[in-house]
Design a protein around this motif. Structure first.
Motif, PDB file in Angstrom:
ATOM      1  N   GLY A 126       0.821  -1.220   0.000  1.00 63.43           N
ATOM      2  CA  GLY A 126       0.000   0.000   0.000  1.00 63.43           C
ATOM      3  C   GLY A 126       0.845   1.255   0.000  1.00 63.43           C
ATOM      4  O   GLY A 126       0.530   2.236  -0.700  1.00 63.43           O
ATOM      5  N   TRP A 127       1.935   1.246   0.781  1.00 65.01           N
ATOM      6  CA  TRP A 127       2.837   2.409   0.787  1.00 65.01           C
ATOM      7  C   TRP A 127       3.440   2.644  -0.598  1.00 65.01           C
ATOM      8  O   TRP A 127       3.624   3.790  -1.015  1.00 65.01           O
ATOM      9  CB  TRP A 127       3.950   2.195   1.804  1.00 65.01           C
ATOM     10  CG  TRP A 127       3.512   2.336   3.228  1.00 65.01           C
ATOM     11  CD1 TRP A 127       2.382   2.941   3.698  1.00 65.01           C
ATOM     12  CD2 TRP A 127       4.206   1.859   4.378  1.00 65.01           C
ATOM     13  NE1 TRP A 127       2.326   2.869   5.060  1.00 65.01           N
ATOM     14  CE2 TRP A 127       3.427   2.211   5.512  1.00 65.01           C
ATOM     15  CE3 TRP A 127       5.398   1.172   4.578  1.00 65.01           C
ATOM     16  CZ2 TRP A 127       3.811   1.891   6.817  1.00 65.01           C
ATOM     17  CZ3 TRP A 127       5.787   0.855   5.870  1.00 65.01           C
ATOM     18  CH2 TRP A 127       5.006   1.213   6.971  1.00 65.01           C
ATOM     19  N   ALA A 139      -1.897  -3.946 -10.480  1.00 59.34           N
ATOM     20  CA  ALA A 139      -2.762  -4.956  -9.883  1.00 59.34           C
ATOM     21  C   ALA A 139      -2.107  -5.787  -8.793  1.00 59.34           C
ATOM     22  O   ALA A 139      -0.892  -6.016  -8.773  1.00 59.34           O
ATOM     23  CB  ALA A 139      -3.289  -5.889 -10.970  1.00 59.34           C
ATOM     24  N   VAL A 140      -2.968  -6.258  -7.903  1.00 57.86           N
ATOM     25  CA  VAL A 140      -2.676  -7.351  -6.979  1.00 57.86           C
ATOM     26  C   VAL A 140      -3.552  -8.517  -7.410  1.00 57.86           C
ATOM     27  O   VAL A 140      -4.754  -8.355  -7.617  1.00 57.86           O
ATOM     28  CB  VAL A 140      -2.986  -6.957  -5.525  1.00 57.86           C
ATOM     29  CG1 VAL A 140      -2.915  -8.176  -4.610  1.00 57.86           C
ATOM     30  CG2 VAL A 140      -2.038  -5.875  -5.045  1.00 57.86           C
ATOM     31  N   VAL A 150      -7.364 -11.611   4.602  1.00 59.85           N
ATOM     32  CA  VAL A 150      -6.467 -11.144   3.541  1.00 59.85           C
ATOM     33  C   VAL A 150      -7.223 -10.206   2.608  1.00 59.85           C
ATOM     34  O   VAL A 150      -6.710  -9.152   2.208  1.00 59.85           O
ATOM     35  CB  VAL A 150      -5.878 -12.340   2.772  1.00 59.85           C
ATOM     36  CG1 VAL A 150      -5.065 -11.869   1.572  1.00 59.85           C
ATOM     37  CG2 VAL A 150      -5.009 -13.195   3.692  1.00 59.85           C
ATOM     38  N   LYS A 151      -8.440 -10.582   2.252  1.00 65.37           N
ATOM     39  CA  LYS A 151      -9.253  -9.714   1.382  1.00 65.37           C
ATOM     40  C   LYS A 151      -9.476  -8.354   2.036  1.00 65.37           C
ATOM     41  O   LYS A 151      -9.401  -7.307   1.370  1.00 65.37           O
ATOM     42  CB  LYS A 151     -10.592 -10.384   1.079  1.00 65.37           C
ATOM     43  CG  LYS A 151     -10.481 -11.670   0.270  1.00 65.37           C
ATOM     44  CD  LYS A 151     -11.847 -12.302   0.059  1.00 65.37           C
ATOM     45  CE  LYS A 151     -11.739 -13.590  -0.752  1.00 65.37           C
ATOM     46  NZ  LYS A 151     -13.058 -14.235  -0.953  1.00 65.37           N
ATOM     47  N   LYS A 152      -9.750  -8.353   3.329  1.00 66.95           N
ATOM     48  CA  LYS A 152      -9.978  -7.092   4.030  1.00 66.95           C
ATOM     49  C   LYS A 152      -8.697  -6.268   4.127  1.00 66.95           C
ATOM     50  O   LYS A 152      -8.735  -5.032   4.066  1.00 66.95           O
ATOM     51  CB  LYS A 152     -10.533  -7.367   5.429  1.00 66.95           C
ATOM     52  CG  LYS A 152     -11.959  -7.916   5.431  1.00 66.95           C
ATOM     53  CD  LYS A 152     -12.945  -6.909   4.861  1.00 66.95           C
ATOM     54  CE  LYS A 152     -14.372  -7.393   4.961  1.00 66.95           C
ATOM     55  NZ  LYS A 152     -15.342  -6.405   4.383  1.00 66.95           N
ATOM     56  N   SER A 153      -7.553  -6.940   4.267  1.00 65.35           N
ATOM     57  CA  SER A 153      -6.282  -6.214   4.304  1.00 65.35           C
ATOM     58  C   SER A 153      -5.982  -5.575   2.960  1.00 65.35           C
ATOM     59  O   SER A 153      -5.433  -4.466   2.895  1.00 65.35           O
ATOM     60  CB  SER A 153      -5.146  -7.159   4.709  1.00 65.35           C
ATOM     61  OG  SER A 153      -5.265  -7.540   6.054  1.00 65.35           O
ATOM     62  N   ILE A 154      -6.323  -6.249   1.878  1.00 68.64           N
ATOM     63  CA  ILE A 154      -6.165  -5.658   0.551  1.00 68.64           C
ATOM     64  C   ILE A 154      -7.027  -4.405   0.444  1.00 68.64           C
ATOM     65  O   ILE A 154      -6.589  -3.356  -0.055  1.00 68.64           O
ATOM     66  CB  ILE A 154      -6.543  -6.678  -0.540  1.00 68.64           C
ATOM     67  CG1 ILE A 154      -5.512  -7.811  -0.589  1.00 68.64           C
ATOM     68  CG2 ILE A 154      -6.648  -5.997  -1.911  1.00 68.64           C
ATOM     69  CD1 ILE A 154      -5.899  -8.940  -1.522  1.00 68.64           C
ATOM     70  N   GLU A 155      -8.252  -4.514   0.928  1.00 64.38           N
ATOM     71  CA  GLU A 155      -9.161  -3.364   0.915  1.00 64.38           C
ATOM     72  C   GLU A 155      -8.604  -2.212   1.752  1.00 64.38           C
ATOM     73  O   GLU A 155      -8.646  -1.042   1.342  1.00 64.38           O
ATOM     74  CB  GLU A 155     -10.525  -3.804   1.453  1.00 64.38           C
ATOM     75  CG  GLU A 155     -11.575  -2.712   1.502  1.00 64.38           C
ATOM     76  CD  GLU A 155     -12.879  -3.206   2.104  1.00 64.38           C
ATOM     77  OE1 GLU A 155     -13.621  -2.369   2.655  1.00 64.38           O
ATOM     78  OE2 GLU A 155     -13.162  -4.417   2.044  1.00 64.38           O
ATOM     79  N   TYR A 157      -5.422  -1.593   2.766  1.00 66.78           N
ATOM     80  CA  TYR A 157      -4.094  -1.051   2.455  1.00 66.78           C
ATOM     81  C   TYR A 157      -3.859  -0.763   0.976  1.00 66.78           C
ATOM     82  O   TYR A 157      -3.138   0.165   0.640  1.00 66.78           O
ATOM     83  CB  TYR A 157      -3.001  -2.021   2.933  1.00 66.78           C
ATOM     84  CG  TYR A 157      -2.910  -2.167   4.426  1.00 66.78           C
ATOM     85  CD1 TYR A 157      -2.451  -1.122   5.224  1.00 66.78           C
ATOM     86  CD2 TYR A 157      -3.273  -3.356   5.056  1.00 66.78           C
ATOM     87  CE1 TYR A 157      -2.355  -1.250   6.602  1.00 66.78           C
ATOM     88  CE2 TYR A 157      -3.183  -3.497   6.434  1.00 66.78           C
ATOM     89  CZ  TYR A 157      -2.722  -2.439   7.203  1.00 66.78           C
ATOM     90  OH  TYR A 157      -2.630  -2.576   8.560  1.00 66.78           O
ATOM     91  N   VAL A 158      -4.435  -1.577   0.089  1.00 64.35           N
ATOM     92  CA  VAL A 158      -4.053  -1.502  -1.326  1.00 64.35           C
ATOM     93  C   VAL A 158      -5.065  -0.759  -2.181  1.00 64.35           C
ATOM     94  O   VAL A 158      -4.718   0.196  -2.879  1.00 64.35           O
ATOM     95  CB  VAL A 158      -3.820  -2.924  -1.890  1.00 64.35           C
ATOM     96  CG1 VAL A 158      -3.495  -2.860  -3.384  1.00 64.35           C
ATOM     97  CG2 VAL A 158      -2.686  -3.608  -1.130  1.00 64.35           C
ATOM     98  N   THR A 159      -6.329  -1.177  -2.145  1.00 71.11           N
ATOM     99  CA  THR A 159      -7.302  -0.539  -3.037  1.00 71.11           C
ATOM    100  C   THR A 159      -7.516   0.930  -2.681  1.00 71.11           C
ATOM    101  O   THR A 159      -7.688   1.766  -3.568  1.00 71.11           O
ATOM    102  CB  THR A 159      -8.653  -1.294  -3.010  1.00 71.11           C
ATOM    103  OG1 THR A 159      -9.138  -1.372  -1.672  1.00 71.11           O
ATOM    104  CG2 THR A 159      -8.488  -2.695  -3.570  1.00 71.11           C
TER     105      THR A 159
END
Length: 453
Positions: A126-127, A139-140, A150-155, A157-159
């Motif tokens: 995400g940084w 993309a990830v 993991v899905k929530k962490s992507i949401e 930090y990443v998206t």
């Protein structure tokens, strides 16, 4: 338990702590069946506990060792903190380094669980998006059955930082690894459309629900060939369940819980981060005074808390090596037993396993009779609750939506029981599940009826 004055060389990860495939002891010194029963005698009586995959299991001798570490801290916290804690955590890291065949002890951090490790990796990604090192829209890639955390962490930090997500939809039931590889290649191709790049691939080593062993080594190799920036293997179920060699797998990041199949008390996990120029940019999300001293050191002190689940790793090693063949022997016997029990259940219910035996770890997906009418996740939960409350069986139930009906008896199977086998399980546990399902079918019970009660 080792004293605080053990030689430093035993604490700095330099000694050989590999789990012996053939322990140097006579067969008479291996743990006996009665000793195994005693080690897990604290399990609730009368429950067929065939769900080791969710929370694992901790032997009585390890619980006792953990209590001793907790007491040592409480007796003299200052001495424990200044003279023991970091040395003992380093010793535990050294053991894990050897077990997973990492090259450097600095590559191994001990954290609470796989969820914490995912936060570390995805915060790092995400940084990179937020600071412009990765382009917006890059993309990830992840599997559709990735763990919800993991899905929530992507949401989180990443998206929100501008990254996009490509989901690999895996078929189930499965008949071969080639089906997984084909879908993965499609996702990578999609991620590279319009000049974009795939910055991270998240690959499960063993998916949770449905449970399947993923050909991680092959997928990591494909990622390298296709120019994927970094690869994170979420192997929450792996250590003690399948063979783990991080150098052979070749991922940048690899996490596995130690409390699921490695007999540690909850909660403990290791995060392997292959030594590279990006290593200094990995940080624990809980910032304490060790920030900036490297992830392993940061993770070893995140404030005053109970670190005992990480400190008992040497005792866990001793427990594991009481079994013939050590960890490899345990996992081989567990795998063989769970396949045998799974096939017994499938034969009794007129169904089949959800994937070939070589794609199952010490867990197996067993099709449930279509008569139960498992038509939603809620139905699956209701059936699981009925099995626990009325039959004394603890087992996860998976709902699998059917995309296309095909000819054959398995076409209408929409529910699967995920059975586990660990050293404490007996054949009677699985017979209890078999008989419970057959009774529900005989009684004409459907999941809709369970939901209305």
């Amino acid at each position: 338990m080792e004293s605080a004055n053990d030689d430093d060389h035993r604490a700095n990860g330099s000694d050989d702590n590999r789990l012996a495939k053939k322990p140097k002891m006579s067969s008479s010194l291996f743990i006996t069946d009665s000793e195994v029963i005693e080690e897990f005698g604290h399990h609730q009586p009368g429950i067929a506990r065939i769900n080791n995959g969710s929370f694992g299991s901790c032997p009585a001798s390890i619980i006792a060792a953990q209590k001793l570490w907790q007491l040592r801290f409480l007796q003299q916290p200052d001495d424990f903190f200044y003279n023991n804690l970091q040395k003992r955590i380093l010793h535990s890291r050294g053991i894990i380094k050897d077990v997973i065949n990492a090259e450097h002890v600095e590559e191994v951090s001990l954290v609470d669980n796989a969820t914490t490790a995912a936060a570390i990796v995805l915060q790092h990604i995400g940084w990179a998006f937020a600071e412009g090192r990765f382009q917006k829209g890059d993309a990830v890639v992840m599997l559709h059955c990735a763990f919800q955390a993991v899905k929530k962490s992507i949401e989180a930090y990443v998206t929100r930082a501008g990254g996009s997500v490509i989901v690999v939809h895996l078929p189930f039931p499965l008949s071969s690894e080639e089906e997984i590889v084909a879908e993965f290649r499609k996702a990578l191709a999609k991620g590279k459309e319009n000049g974009k790049k795939v910055r991270l691939a998240i690959i499960d080593h063993i998916t949770s629900m449905p449970c399947v062993v993923i050909p991680v080594r092959d997928l990591v190799k494909i990622c390298r060939e296709e120019g994927v920036e970094r690869v994170f293997v979420d192997a929450a179920h792996a250590i003690g369940n399948v063979h783990v060699d991080v150098r052979e797998i070749g991922a940048d990041f690899y996490v596995s819980n130690l409390h699921k199949w490695f007999f540690c008390p909850p909660s403990a996990a290791f995060l392997y981060c292959r030594k590279s120029p990006v290593s200094p940019d990995l940080h624990h999300p809980v910032v304490s005074h060790e920030y900036g001293n490297g992830l392993a050191i940061e993770s070893a002190w995140i404030g005053t808390r109970d670190y005992s689940s990480q400190l008992v790793i040497p005792e866990v090693l001793e427990f594991i090596n009481r079994f013939e063949g050590g960890i490899e022997g345990i996992r081989t016997r567990n795998h063989n037993a769970v396949i045998e029990m799974g096939q017994m259940l499938a034969n009794a219910w007129g169904t089949a396993l959800g994937c070939p035996p070589d794609m199952s770890p010490s867990m197996a997906m067993v099709g449930l009779p279509a008569n139960l009418r498992i038509l939603s996740d809620k139905d699956a939960l209701n059936l699981r609750t009925r099995l626990r409350d009325h039959f004394g069986v603890e087992v996860p139930i998976h709902y699998q939506e059917i995309k296309e009906l095909q000819d054959g008896g398995d076409a209408y199977v929409t529910g699967y029981a995920r059975i586990s086998h660990q050293v404490y399980n007996k054949v009677d546990d699985y017979i209890k599940l078999k008989d419970a399902i057959l009774q529900l079918v005989r009684d004409g019970v459907t999941c809709k009826m369970l939901g209305s009660e």
